[in-house]
Design a protein around this motif. Structure first.
Motif, PDB file in Angstrom:
ATOM      1  N   MET A   1      -4.309  -3.249  36.189  1.00  0.00           N
ATOM      2  CA  MET A   1      -5.228  -3.316  37.329  1.00  0.00           C
ATOM      3  C   MET A   1      -4.473  -3.915  38.510  1.00  0.00           C
ATOM      4  N   ASP A   2      -4.378  -3.157  39.611  1.00  0.00           N
ATOM      5  CA  ASP A   2      -3.549  -3.636  40.712  1.00  0.00           C
ATOM      6  C   ASP A   2      -4.262  -4.739  41.499  1.00  0.00           C
ATOM      7  N   ARG A   3      -3.460  -5.469  42.231  1.00  0.00           N
ATOM      8  CA  ARG A   3      -3.945  -6.649  42.952  1.00  0.00           C
ATOM      9  C   ARG A   3      -4.992  -6.288  44.002  1.00  0.00           C
ATOM     10  N   GLN A   4      -4.797  -5.157  44.683  1.00  0.00           N
ATOM     11  CA  GLN A   4      -5.750  -4.748  45.719  1.00  0.00           C
ATOM     12  C   GLN A   4      -7.114  -4.430  45.124  1.00  0.00           C
ATOM     13  N   GLN A   5      -7.124  -3.773  43.952  1.00  0.00           N
ATOM     14  CA  GLN A   5      -8.405  -3.458  43.316  1.00  0.00           C
ATOM     15  C   GLN A   5      -9.112  -4.733  42.873  1.00  0.00           C
ATOM     16  N   ILE A   6      -8.376  -5.676  42.334  1.00  0.00           N
ATOM     17  CA  ILE A   6      -8.961  -6.955  41.946  1.00  0.00           C
ATOM     18  C   ILE A   6      -9.597  -7.627  43.152  1.00  0.00           C
ATOM     19  N   SER A   7      -8.886  -7.646  44.263  1.00  0.00           N
ATOM     20  CA  SER A   7      -9.400  -8.290  45.470  1.00  0.00           C
ATOM     21  C   SER A   7     -10.671  -7.604  45.966  1.00  0.00           C
ATOM     22  N   SER A 202     -18.010 -12.273  40.814  1.00  0.00           N
ATOM     23  CA  SER A 202     -18.136 -10.856  41.116  1.00  0.00           C
ATOM     24  C   SER A 202     -17.205 -10.032  40.239  1.00  0.00           C
ATOM     25  N   LEU A 203     -16.002 -10.524  40.043  1.00  0.00           N
ATOM     26  CA  LEU A 203     -15.033  -9.810  39.214  1.00  0.00           C
ATOM     27  C   LEU A 203     -15.464  -9.796  37.752  1.00  0.00           C
ATOM     28  N   ALA A 204     -15.923 -10.944  37.262  1.00  0.00           N
ATOM     29  CA  ALA A 204     -16.379 -11.020  35.874  1.00  0.00           C
ATOM     30  C   ALA A 204     -17.626 -10.178  35.653  1.00  0.00           C
ATOM     31  N   GLU A 205     -18.529 -10.183  36.625  1.00  0.00           N
ATOM     32  CA  GLU A 205     -19.753  -9.411  36.498  1.00  0.00           C
ATOM     33  C   GLU A 205     -19.458  -7.909  36.436  1.00  0.00           C
ATOM     34  N   TRP A 206     -18.500  -7.473  37.244  1.00  0.00           N
ATOM     35  CA  TRP A 206     -18.104  -6.062  37.191  1.00  0.00           C
ATOM     36  C   TRP A 206     -17.600  -5.703  35.794  1.00  0.00           C
ATOM     37  N   ALA A 207     -16.795  -6.592  35.205  1.00  0.00           N
ATOM     38  CA  ALA A 207     -16.277  -6.336  33.861  1.00  0.00           C
ATOM     39  C   ALA A 207     -17.405  -6.292  32.828  1.00  0.00           C
ATOM     40  N   LEU A 208     -18.389  -7.179  32.960  1.00  0.00           N
ATOM     41  CA  LEU A 208     -19.516  -7.193  32.032  1.00  0.00           C
ATOM     42  C   LEU A 208     -20.369  -5.930  32.156  1.00  0.00           C
ATOM     43  N   ASP A 209     -20.498  -5.434  33.388  1.00  0.00           N
ATOM     44  CA  ASP A 209     -21.329  -4.251  33.631  1.00  0.00           C
ATOM     45  C   ASP A 209     -20.604  -2.948  33.320  1.00  0.00           C
ATOM     46  N   GLN A 210     -19.270  -3.013  33.165  1.00  0.00           N
ATOM     47  CA  GLN A 210     -18.466  -1.818  32.878  1.00  0.00           C
ATOM     48  C   GLN A 210     -17.659  -2.031  31.601  1.00  0.00           C
ATOM     49  N   PRO A 211     -18.304  -2.325  30.478  1.00  0.00           N
ATOM     50  CA  PRO A 211     -17.546  -2.704  29.281  1.00  0.00           C
ATOM     51  C   PRO A 211     -16.598  -1.631  28.758  1.00  0.00           C
ATOM     52  N   ASP A 212     -16.896  -0.378  29.052  1.00  0.00           N
ATOM     53  CA  ASP A 212     -16.052   0.712  28.555  1.00  0.00           C
ATOM     54  C   ASP A 212     -14.991   1.150  29.557  1.00  0.00           C
ATOM     55  N   PRO A 214     -11.578   1.245  31.439  1.00  0.00           N
ATOM     56  CA  PRO A 214     -10.244   0.841  30.958  1.00  0.00           C
ATOM     57  C   PRO A 214      -9.706  -0.429  31.607  1.00  0.00           C
ATOM     58  N   ASP A 215     -10.263  -0.813  32.756  1.00  0.00           N
ATOM     59  CA  ASP A 215      -9.799  -2.033  33.433  1.00  0.00           C
ATOM     60  C   ASP A 215     -10.708  -3.236  33.200  1.00  0.00           C
ATOM     61  N   ALA A 216     -11.736  -3.074  32.375  1.00  0.00           N
ATOM     62  CA  ALA A 216     -12.707  -4.158  32.192  1.00  0.00           C
ATOM     63  C   ALA A 216     -12.046  -5.420  31.634  1.00  0.00           C
ATOM     64  N   ALA A 217     -11.239  -5.269  30.615  1.00  0.00           N
ATOM     65  CA  ALA A 217     -10.601  -6.438  29.998  1.00  0.00           C
ATOM     66  C   ALA A 217      -9.662  -7.128  30.989  1.00  0.00           C
ATOM     67  N   ALA A 218      -8.926  -6.334  31.765  1.00  0.00           N
ATOM     68  CA  ALA A 218      -7.999  -6.914  32.735  1.00  0.00           C
ATOM     69  C   ALA A 218      -8.760  -7.652  33.833  1.00  0.00           C
ATOM     70  N   ALA A 219      -9.902  -7.108  34.249  1.00  0.00           N
ATOM     71  CA  ALA A 219     -10.709  -7.764  35.279  1.00  0.00           C
ATOM     72  C   ALA A 219     -11.251  -9.090  34.766  1.00  0.00           C
ATOM     73  N   ARG A 220     -11.750  -9.081  33.550  1.00  0.00           N
ATOM     74  CA  ARG A 220     -12.286 -10.323  32.974  1.00  0.00           C
ATOM     75  C   ARG A 220     -11.181 -11.363  32.812  1.00  0.00           C
ATOM     76  N   GLU A 221     -10.015 -10.926  32.394  1.00  0.00           N
ATOM     77  CA  GLU A 221      -8.892 -11.837  32.239  1.00  0.00           C
ATOM     78  C   GLU A 221      -8.492 -12.435  33.591  1.00  0.00           C
ATOM     79  N   ALA A 222      -8.466 -11.598  34.635  1.00  0.00           N
ATOM     80  CA  ALA A 222      -8.109 -12.082  35.970  1.00  0.00           C
ATOM     81  C   ALA A 222      -9.128 -13.098  36.472  1.00  0.00           C
ATOM     82  N   ALA A 223     -10.415 -12.837  36.234  1.00  0.00           N
ATOM     83  CA  ALA A 223     -11.463 -13.766  36.653  1.00  0.00           C
ATOM     84  C   ALA A 223     -11.330 -15.101  35.928  1.00  0.00           C
ATOM     85  N   ASP A 224     -11.127 -15.056  34.624  1.00  0.00           N
ATOM     86  CA  ASP A 224     -10.998 -16.282  33.834  1.00  0.00           C
ATOM     87  C   ASP A 224      -9.769 -17.075  34.255  1.00  0.00           C
ATOM     88  N   ARG A 225      -8.665 -16.375  34.478  1.00  0.00           N
ATOM     89  CA  ARG A 225      -7.431 -17.053  34.871  1.00  0.00           C
ATOM     90  C   ARG A 225      -7.582 -17.716  36.233  1.00  0.00           C
TER      91      ARG A 225
END
Length: 248
Positions: A1-7, A202-212, A214-225
């Motif tokens: 997941m690229d930095r711009q998409q995370i932002s 917002s990042l974690a919520e997106w990951a929770l709402d899109q569990p399937d 392919p970037d959900a796990a990376a988004a959740r990891e970025a939010a937690d970190r």
């Protein structure tokens, strides 16, 4: 997941990519545009164009230009400008801010939270000087150390001690570079907390709402970190100041 998409995902509910409340943004823009019925503004590192569309919505005779490397963010900026009826008065450029060469100077130059595009605060001030019309205003936002940073704070920000200074030294550097602060805002702890919880939430919520997705796990990891780096690192250590400047 690229930095711009995370932002983009992280700023979904906080379009100002800096720890500033809506009221603070409004007050800064009011001061920067006071008494100027017609004007031109440019935002260097505009993201989704939040500063510019607010300016245009409040001032029917103003025009604006936004410059950013994130094409998707610029698309969002166009959509917002269209929804607010100001699309004809804004030009958006997918370009490195250092390569932007306008035909005319601007009455207001903005670079809030994007001084890294120029390699820091002082290079940003130098670049802005070349774009500013006589008597114009510069609105620039930069980080500073509220206290001596710990190792955890530096690691959390991915910074070194010398990347920033305290507020007094930062202001002295601005003045020494030939600028006069005519107004300023130091982000409060509440603004910081709102911003960081919104960013990570917002990042974690997106990951929770899109569990399937392919970037959900990376988004959740970025939010937690990011949450850990903030709460266990730089919270209460790193500050943010937004200056309204005129050339001395």
């Amino acid at each position: 997941m690229d930095r711009q998409q995370i932002s983009r995902l992280a700023h979904a509910r906080h379009p100002i990519a800096a720890p500033l409340a809506d009221e603070s943004v409004a007050r800064l823009l009011d001061r920067a545009t006071a008494g100027t019925e017609r004007g031109r503004a440019v935002d260097l590192g505009c993201g989704e164009g939040a500063w510019l569309v607010r300016t245009l919505a409040a001032h029917p005779e103003w025009h604006a230009v936004g410059v950013d490397l994130d094409a998707a963010a610029l698309t969002r900026a166009r959509e917002t400008a269209t929804a607010l009826g100001v699309a004809r008065r804004i030009g958006l450029h997918h370009l490195d801010a250092r390569e932007f060469t306008p035909r005319e100077p601007f009455d207001l130059v903005l670079c809030v939270g994007a001084t890294h595009a120029f390699g820091g605060l002082l290079p940003t001030l130098a670049a802005a000087r070349e774009l500013l019309a006589p008597g114009g205003w510069l609105l620039v936002g930069e980080g500073f150390w509220q206290c001596e940073p710990s190792r955890a704070a530096l690691d959390g920000l991915g910074a070194t001690r010398d990347d920033f200074a305290d507020l007094a030294t930062t202001t002295d550097r601005v003045v020494s570079a030939g600028w006069t602060p005519v107004f300023g805002h130091v982000s409060t702890e509440q603004e910081w907390d709102d911003y960081e919880f919104c960013w990570t939430g917002s990042l974690a919520e997106w990951a929770l709402d899109q569990p399937d997705h392919p970037d959900a796990a990376a988004a959740r990891e970025a939010a937690d970190r990011h949450r850990t780096q903030w709460l266990h690192g730089y919270r209460g250590t790193f500050g943010f100041v937004t200056y309204l400047l005129r050339r001395s």
